[in-house]
Design an enzyme around this catalytic site. Sequence first.
Site, PDB file in Angstrom:
ATOM      1  N   GLY A  46       0.851  -1.178   0.000  1.00 33.02           N
ATOM      2  CA  GLY A  46       0.000   0.000   0.000  1.00 33.02           C
ATOM      3  C   GLY A  46       0.887   1.229   0.000  1.00 33.02           C
ATOM      4  O   GLY A  46       2.094   1.123  -0.243  1.00 33.02           O
ATOM      5  N   TYR A  80       9.071  -3.524   3.535  1.00 29.42           N
ATOM      6  CA  TYR A  80       8.667  -3.650   2.118  1.00 29.42           C
ATOM      7  C   TYR A  80       9.868  -3.643   1.160  1.00 29.42           C
ATOM      8  O   TYR A  80       9.989  -4.479   0.266  1.00 29.42           O
ATOM      9  CB  TYR A  80       7.711  -2.502   1.803  1.00 29.42           C
ATOM     10  CG  TYR A  80       7.232  -2.427   0.373  1.00 29.42           C
ATOM     11  CD1 TYR A  80       6.314  -3.344  -0.132  1.00 29.42           C
ATOM     12  CD2 TYR A  80       7.687  -1.415  -0.484  1.00 29.42           C
ATOM     13  CE1 TYR A  80       5.866  -3.259  -1.443  1.00 29.42           C
ATOM     14  CE2 TYR A  80       7.239  -1.321  -1.791  1.00 29.42           C
ATOM     15  CZ  TYR A  80       6.335  -2.250  -2.262  1.00 29.42           C
ATOM     16  OH  TYR A  80       5.893  -2.164  -3.567  1.00 29.42           O
ATOM     17  N   ARG A 106      12.880  11.518  -4.180  1.00 26.19           N
ATOM     18  CA  ARG A 106      13.109  10.309  -4.992  1.00 26.19           C
ATOM     19  C   ARG A 106      12.637  10.577  -6.410  1.00 26.19           C
ATOM     20  O   ARG A 106      11.538  11.079  -6.626  1.00 26.19           O
ATOM     21  CB  ARG A 106      12.321   9.148  -4.392  1.00 26.19           C
ATOM     22  CG  ARG A 106      12.373   7.897  -5.237  1.00 26.19           C
ATOM     23  CD  ARG A 106      11.547   6.793  -4.639  1.00 26.19           C
ATOM     24  NE  ARG A 106      12.124   6.279  -3.400  1.00 26.19           N
ATOM     25  CZ  ARG A 106      11.457   5.503  -2.546  1.00 26.19           C
ATOM     26  NH1 ARG A 106      10.196   5.195  -2.772  1.00 26.19           N
ATOM     27  NH2 ARG A 106      12.051   5.055  -1.458  1.00 26.19           N
TER      28      ARG A 106
END
Length: 346
Positions: free
Chosen positions: A87, A157, A294
């Site tokens: 998510g 993750y 990023r």
Amino acid sequence: MSGEERKLQKDTRVLVTGAGGFIGGHLVAEFRKQGKRVRAADVKPLDKWYQRFDDVENLHLDLNIKQNCEIAAKGVDEIYNLAANMGGMGFIEHNKALCMLSVLINTHMLQAALNHGCQKYFYASSACVYNADKQKTFAAPSLKEEDAYPAMPEDGYGWEKLFSERMCRHFREDFGLYTRVARFHNVYGPWGTWFGGREKAPAAICRKVIEAKLQGAHEIEIWGSGDQTRSFMFADDCVKGIELIANSQILEPINLGSTEAVSINQLVDVVEGIAGIKLKRSYNLSAPKGVNGRNSENTLIKKYLNWEPDTTLQAGLEKTYAWIYDQYLARERGDAGVVRESSAAG
Ligand code: NAD
């Protein structure tokens, strides 16, 4: 496309895992359009799939379980593994163990691919594999593929993605399995999660702006200072990139993302422009916000494919906003059939 190529496409049997989710649903739609024989698998019950096509083989399977991966892989030529428990930042910061457990899916799927003689295996990795030290400033550092090492990915993750990338590499090197890996950078578009806690920034901001507009509110909450920078890739570009990379000679994990970096505040500006309103922003500095900056560095993808994701944020968000707006109204009407669980038969 020649007649022979068309026949080959039609004879190709593909498995898409995570097909009940956002990108998996788009990939199934595309393969189906090309006339491929598609098997779609997801742990969600069929009535919860975001897009579901009744003329493909839909399987409700938990792919953490090895036997289920064997069932899914049997008789297919190509596997596109998009299944993962994931998510937006709100989910992955608070569910690290659950995210890491997706390692079972990729491990068992790779073994099943090998056992059943699959010719192609694609794995959906993420920009969350990149070293956190290289993403400390807001000035959207462009991340080259080599910036994943030395390893210091997003906790939970990102570690799972980095490990699974490596497993794809070693299945290729040691067992001769054809594997390809793309690192997706923030994908958005229609049929994505837009409420419930797993939604990502573009969908969350569209929903908040729509809510404010419809309820006559004047303020929305932004997670973090709004200065964090990202690039966002429209779903159609992601699907095209998956196919190109899966069929390429690119052996190492490669960036699949847009280079149009914006701050979260700029993202809100675009959505407000589409909605035709201006809202006061209340910044929640204790909410999950991820790394400061990023962006995708696209030298390699341009070199290999002579292509890169190029849908502008404005164009992609116009479509996404319109879709979420319709879903929002449908939910208000209590029309659950339209909200998230649309069946797109025929
Ligand atoms: P999504 O959550 O919409 O889809 C993932 C699907 O996987 C879900 O439908 C989920 O039910 C399914 N799944 C989870 N556990 C499963 C299991 N045990 N067995 C079978 N199915 C299972 O997410 P998405 O945005 O479509 O992401 C697809 C892939 O792309 C994921 O691997 C994700 O990590 C990767 N990715 C996505 C983004 C993005 O911005 N959306 C960015 C980087 C990487």
